[in-house]
Scaffold this active site. Structure first.
Site: not given
Length: 527
Positions: A272-276
């Site tokens: 997801s976006k939290r991983h970059g």
């Protein structure tokens, strides 16, 4: 004929997971000599936008994934946007309504159903299919239905999963498993997957606003567009038994199904976006090439028989030609038998390495064009022919060290931005440090400085003459002549052509740098 499709919802950007789904559908269609269809599933009116649709289409084209039929390529089975196919869903609903007991109107408000869903979850009723739909609409009499319609109550249409006279799981009445055999999904990747229809629950076909549900529209469209293979993410696996029931009730043959494993982050949670970075557009903006992204995501859950990682030769090619060759080779090698049912892990470091491999394989002119697309400054600078040549010299000299296209501008500034240039012994590496110990380096630099001081303008012709004069006055040639000058001007023994470097640096900057270098060289001589 094999016909595959990619059917994104235009509610955001193209995620790498969606890009992989599109790629596998494209490769399979090309491998089998079939057709690849792009269908836009835009029935989520609140979130779907034309802008998002254009972004998805643009990103697919950037990746080289071209469709045979789609919103911009009319075919025999269009239109290719779901909001333009509403009449076809109404026709299918009417067909189901003609078979008594197959569908029924549901007058339940969405908020009531959500409250029941939460209550069911709070009680711990969890499985792959729960919470099962549960309300009294499935058993309403015709008189009750007509009364509610006259009151103007909005309603959706639901599909009745269990039709046994002995009752339904939703109503809590006794139900025989043997009267309702399981639904078996024959998946080309996961094998046979069994679903207990008693736990599925009646599902919505048409919402109260007149728009179809995902499962209903998907079945109607795939059947109408003669899709032979549905290749999609395994988050849709639990939708498949519902869709099979619809195919059966509509008298249609289901396509073959292949559900792709999930893409996980390095911590093995859902990517997801939290991983970059996860969106294709973001990768482009960060200097990744479509070639490396295509090559990398092709290996997320699939592997060729020869275990190759890079699918094109090391020969330097035009970027468009190289992308076409890559997709052609992947199409030749691809098979659903080679797709794993285990989750794939997205490793951006591996992608970055792969990007560096493709940078080496692409012509400098193409790399510069791609770099300029993501850098307004570079785009402006290369309009000047001398600056363009300087950029190309930097690329030619440094491309084996680049991992992303953003580094082209960074390295250009290292050479030409005086605020970023620092010459000191501790920064010199390898052979560059040896140049300091050459007994003739200081004399070469002094002679070069004299030539520059006596020159009125630093044109290409003048520099050619200057270097000839320098050979005579310094009595040196080749690397014995050029390396001390390069060290003074760039701090490196390799780099852009001096004919490009010297005019752009300018007389004032050159004299400033040679003065620093002269001091450094003198210190070495005195040791």
């Amino acid at each position: 004929m094999v016909r595959t499709r990619f059917a994104p919802s235009p509610t955001g950007s193209l995620h790498v997971g969606g890009a992989r789904t599109a790629l596998f559908n494209y490769l399979f269609a090309r491998k089998m000599g079939g057709k690849f269809v792009l269908r836009i599933e835009d029935t989520d009116i609140a979130r779907s936008t034309k802008e998002s649709e254009q972004v998805i289409m643009r990103d697919l084209k950037w990746l080289g994934i071209e469709w045979d039929e789609g919103p911009d390529k009319p075919g025999d089975f269009g239109p290719y946007r779901q909001t333009e196919r509403l009449d076809k869903y109404q026709e299918a609903l009417k067909k189901l309504q003609r078979t008594p007991g197959t569908v029924y109107p549901c007058f339940c408000a969405e908020e009531d159903l959500e409250a029941k869903r939460k209550a069911s979850l709070d009680k711990g009723e969890k499985s792959a299919y729960t919470p099962v739909y549960n309300c009294g609409c499935s058993s309403r009499s015709q008189e009750e239905i007509e009364k509610l319609e006259k009151e103007g109550r909005p309603y959706a249409w639901r599909f009745r999963v269990l039709t046994s006279a002995r009752g339904s799981a939703a109503s809590g009445e006794e139900t025989s498993v043997f009267m309702h055999p399981p639904i078996i999904v024959k998946d080309l990747i996961h094998g046979d997957v069994t679903f207990n229809r008693i736990l599925i629950g009646d599902f919505v076909l048409m919402k109260s606003n007149g728009l179809p549900s995902y499962n209903f529209a998907c079945v109607v469209d795939d059947a109408a567009m003669k899709i032979s293979h549905v290749i999609r993410g395994d988050e849709h696996l639990t939708n498949t038994p519902r869709q099979i029931l619809l195919y059966e009730s509509l008298g249609m043959t289901p396509p073959e199904f292949a559900h792709l494993s999930m893409i996980l982050a390095p911590d093995h949670t859902k990517l997801s976006k939290r991983h970059g970075t996860t969106a294709v557009q973001e990768f482009k903006e960060k200097g990744y090439l479509p070639h490396s992204l295509i090559n990398y995501i092709s290996l997320l859950g699939w592997s060729p028989k020869d275990d190759r990682e890079i699918f094109v030769s090391e020969k330097e090619e035009n970027a468009d030609v190289l992308l076409a060759l890559l997709l052609q080779e992947l199409s030749r090698l691809f098979s659903l038998e080679g797709v794993s049912k285990n989750p794939a892990v997205f490793d951006q470091q591996k992608l970055t390495w792969m990007n560096s491999q493709y940078i080496k394989r692409i012509l400098p002119e193409n790399l510069l064009e791609s770099a300029a697309e993501i850098s307004p400054q570079a785009q402006s600078e290369i309009r000047d022919e001398k600056m363009r040549n300087a950029y190309l010299s930097v690329i030619q000299a440094e491309k084996d060290r680049f991992h992303t296209l953003l580094q082209i501008e960074e390295h250009f500034k290292e050479y030409f931005d005086s605020s970023k240039f620092v010459l000191k012994e501790s920064a010199l590496e390898g052979s560059a440090k040896e140049v300091l110990s050459w007994s003739w380096s200081l004399e070469v630099l002094k002679q070069f400085k004299k030539e520059i001081e006596s020159s009125e303008r630093l044109s290409d012709e003048m520099i050619s003459g200057l270097m000839k004069n320098l050979q005579k006055s310094a009595g040196r040639k080749g690397k014995d002549l050029y390396w001390p000058i390069r060290i003074a001007l760039t701090g490196k023994i390799h780099g852009p052509e001096l004919t490009h470097l010297i005019p752009l640096l300018g007389k004032e900057e050159i004299l400033k740098r040679t003065a620093v270098a002269e001091s450094l060289f003198s210190e070495q001589v005195q040791r």
